[in-house]
Scaffold this motif. Structure first.
Motif, mmCIF file in Angstrom:
data_model
loop_
_atom_site.group_PDB
_atom_site.id
_atom_site.type_symbol
_atom_site.label_atom_id
_atom_site.label_comp_id
_atom_site.label_asym_id
_atom_site.label_seq_id
_atom_site.Cartn_x
_atom_site.Cartn_y
_atom_site.Cartn_z
ATOM 1 N N VAL A 103 0.859 -2.484 1.250
ATOM 2 C CA VAL A 103 1.309 -2.870 2.461
ATOM 3 C C VAL A 103 2.850 -2.967 2.201
ATOM 4 C CG1 VAL A 103 1.552 -4.799 3.985
ATOM 5 C CG2 VAL A 103 -0.820 -4.126 3.500
ATOM 6 N N ASP A 104 3.415 -3.851 1.120
ATOM 7 C CA ASP A 104 4.650 -3.838 0.856
ATOM 8 C C ASP A 104 5.297 -2.488 0.574
ATOM 9 O OD1 ASP A 104 4.336 -6.728 1.132
ATOM 10 O OD2 ASP A 104 4.288 -6.877 -1.161
ATOM 11 N N GLN A 105 4.687 -1.482 0.076
ATOM 12 C CA GLN A 105 5.232 -0.030 -0.266
ATOM 13 C C GLN A 105 5.480 0.534 1.349
ATOM 14 O OE1 GLN A 105 4.251 1.912 -3.886
ATOM 15 N NE2 GLN A 105 2.785 0.325 -3.905
ATOM 16 N N HIS A 106 4.977 -0.082 2.421
ATOM 17 C CA HIS A 106 4.986 0.701 3.484
ATOM 18 C C HIS A 106 4.179 1.922 3.693
ATOM 19 C CE1 HIS A 106 8.055 -2.363 4.761
ATOM 20 N NE2 HIS A 106 8.621 -1.885 3.444
ATOM 21 N N VAL A 107 2.869 1.825 3.440
ATOM 22 C CA VAL A 107 2.060 2.988 3.290
ATOM 23 C C VAL A 107 1.710 2.954 5.196
ATOM 24 C CG1 VAL A 107 1.509 3.010 0.979
ATOM 25 C CG2 VAL A 107 -0.001 1.726 2.730
ATOM 26 N N VAL A 108 1.241 4.245 5.702
ATOM 27 C CA VAL A 108 0.893 4.187 6.982
ATOM 28 C C VAL A 108 -0.510 3.963 6.896
ATOM 29 C CG1 VAL A 108 2.825 5.531 7.731
ATOM 30 C CG2 VAL A 108 0.594 6.716 6.799
ATOM 31 N N GLY A 130 -1.732 -4.766 10.071
ATOM 32 C CA GLY A 130 -2.174 -3.786 11.111
ATOM 33 C C GLY A 130 -2.190 -2.171 10.713
ATOM 34 N N ILE A 131 -2.767 -2.073 9.410
ATOM 35 C CA ILE A 131 -2.651 -0.898 8.854
ATOM 36 C C ILE A 131 -4.293 -0.443 8.665
ATOM 37 C CG2 ILE A 131 -2.441 0.434 6.494
ATOM 38 C CD1 ILE A 131 -0.088 -1.382 5.933
ATOM 39 N N ASP A 336 3.423 4.658 13.199
ATOM 40 C CA ASP A 336 3.115 3.515 13.666
ATOM 41 C C ASP A 336 1.609 3.243 13.362
ATOM 42 O OD1 ASP A 336 2.520 1.123 14.801
ATOM 43 O OD2 ASP A 336 4.015 1.321 16.564
ATOM 44 N N PRO A 337 1.321 2.251 12.413
ATOM 45 C CA PRO A 337 0.016 1.822 11.986
ATOM 46 C C PRO A 337 -0.908 1.505 13.247
ATOM 47 C CG PRO A 337 1.590 1.061 10.432
ATOM 48 C CD PRO A 337 2.480 1.525 11.369
ATOM 49 N N HIS A 338 -0.410 0.440 14.217
ATOM 50 C CA HIS A 338 -1.064 0.414 15.254
ATOM 51 C C HIS A 338 -1.403 1.779 16.277
ATOM 52 C CE1 HIS A 338 -0.107 -3.944 14.514
ATOM 53 N NE2 HIS A 338 1.162 -3.637 14.203
ATOM 54 N N LYS A 339 -0.511 2.424 16.396
ATOM 55 C CA LYS A 339 -0.875 3.677 17.031
ATOM 56 C C LYS A 339 -1.860 4.535 16.348
ATOM 57 C CE LYS A 339 3.540 4.068 19.535
ATOM 58 N NZ LYS A 339 4.925 4.990 19.683
ATOM 59 N N LEU A 340 -1.881 4.524 15.032
ATOM 60 C CA LEU A 340 -2.824 5.103 14.326
ATOM 61 C C LEU A 340 -4.334 4.899 14.461
ATOM 62 C CD1 LEU A 340 -0.890 6.041 11.146
ATOM 63 C CD2 LEU A 340 -1.078 7.455 13.147
#
Length: 394
Positions: A103-108, A130-131, A336-340
């Protein structure tokens, strides 16, 4: 004076134009640099199950490589997908730490985890961020029963496995005296419970239920106790590295019962460890046989060409989980993880293992299961249950 002024202005204007042109070229060059999109892979990359974790990583990497060869874009700009492997060591506590690191590395999104016991606690971390998490092999139903809309799986869960194996034990194998062993993991205990329900639903009887751990290497004690029950079938809620020495010890002790398992037996490692004592072992595995998957034969050829070894267990499912996430990125034109997550709930991805589409819980719709048996040192397909008829692509 006017001519002198004009003469003086021309070099200044030319210099300014050159500066602007250079800046424009630099801007164009900068815009052409691909944006890197990170996709996490959480699996056991060290320890006893490292071979399976590496298999999952290989499958995911093939999907990444294939996507990058197609020169993907996002909002008209080039992107490059990159896999970020993380070692959860098959340990639930480590899995939570690994999840937060991803999460901290900003994976989608995350492909993983392999163990249900890891996916269950990690799922909350991904949900809070939200991932989306796409589990390639966490078959315990409890993973998607937590109510997290970010949790998905690309193979059937253990309620189906237990029902099918319970019915198979009673109706096909005609077992009368059934003993259950489980390894107390989330996967093993959950599977054993569902198997017992399947046996009872089909009029069978479980005469004993024994317990081990996923670290057990000597099965003498539990098998000595079981032998007195005179079983004709032993069901193990566990995986290949437990099943192989169990099969060996059964033969040494003269226990001639059928060894039956589900979701973790059918691997090259089992065959290597069990040797000739593996013949007759029967197992149910979620998913179609590799040769009957729509893209199975082609994937098998690519896998062996890339890694110079056979598929260990779940690489095709890791490939499909990764490819499904990438398709969701393409459909939404967003990272955007929420859109995904929203897109994944509606997606119908034509994968190599079959169609990837999810129910309201995030479970794979219409999953298939395959019954295998070891014959002559090889896993042989005995029957295919559930799912839909698939045609292998050439």
């Amino acid at each position: 004076m006017k001519n002198l002024h004009a003469f003086a202005v021309r070099p200044i204007a030319a210099a300014l134009a050159a500066v602007l042109l250079t800046a424009g070229l630099n801007a164009s060059a900068g815009a052409a640099e691909p944006r890197v999109v990170l996709i996490g892979l959480a699996a056991p990359l060290t320890g006893a199950s490292a071979r399976i974790g590496k298999d999952l990583e290989n499958g995911a990497q093939l999907a990444i490589d294939e996507a990058n060869r197609n020169h993907p874009t996002l909002d008209g700009q080039p992107v490059t997908y990159r896999l970020v492997p993380a070692d959860d060591q098959s340990d639930p506590r480590t899995a939570v730490t690994v999840a937060q690191q991803l999460v901290d590395q900003h994976v989608v999104g995350v492909v993983g985890h392999w163990n249900t016991g890891c996916s269950v606690p990690a799922a909350r971390v991904y949900h809070d961020a939200g991932i989306p998490e796409l589990a390639p092999a966490s078959t315990g139903h409890q993973y998607t029963q937590q109510g997290f809309d970010t949790a998905f799986r690309v193979m059937g869960h253990d309620d189906g496995s237990g029902a099918y194996t319970g019915a198979y034990a009673v109706k096909t194998l005609k077992a009368k005296r059934i003993v259950v062993i489980d390894d107390r993991t989330s996967f093993g205990s959950g599977l054993a419970t569902q198997f017992e329900k399947g046996v009872q639903a089909n009029g069978g009887t479980v005469v004993d239920h024994q317990y081990i751990t996923d670290k057990t290497v000597d099965f003498s004690g539990v098998l000595t106790e079981i032998k007195s029950k005179q079983p004709d079938l032993i069901f193990l809620g566990g995986i290949d590295i437990e099943a192989a020495p169990l099969a060996r010890r059964m033969h040494q002790l003269g226990i001639h019962a059928t060894l039956l398992g589900a979701g973790g037996f059918v691997s090259q490692t089992f065959l290597k460890l069990a040797g000739t004592d593996g013949d007759g072992v029967t197992a149910l595995e979620p998913g179609l046989p590799l040769e009957r998957m729509p893209g199975g034969p082609a994937f098998d050829a690519k896998y062996q060409a890339s890694f110079h070894q056979p598929i260990e267990l779940h690489a095709p499912f890791a490939y499909d989980a990764t490819a499904t996430l990438i398709e969701a990125i393409g459909q939404t034109n967003s990272t955007d993880p929420h859109k995904l997550t929203a897109a994944l709930h509606q997606i119908e991805h034509k994968g190599i293992t079959g169609t990837i589409a999810f129910d309201n819980e995030g479970n794979l719709k219409n999953p298939a299961y395959t019954i295998y048996q070891v014959r002559g040192g090889k896993w042989v397909v005995v029957d295919v249950l559930g799912g839909t008829t698939q045609t292998a692509s050439k």
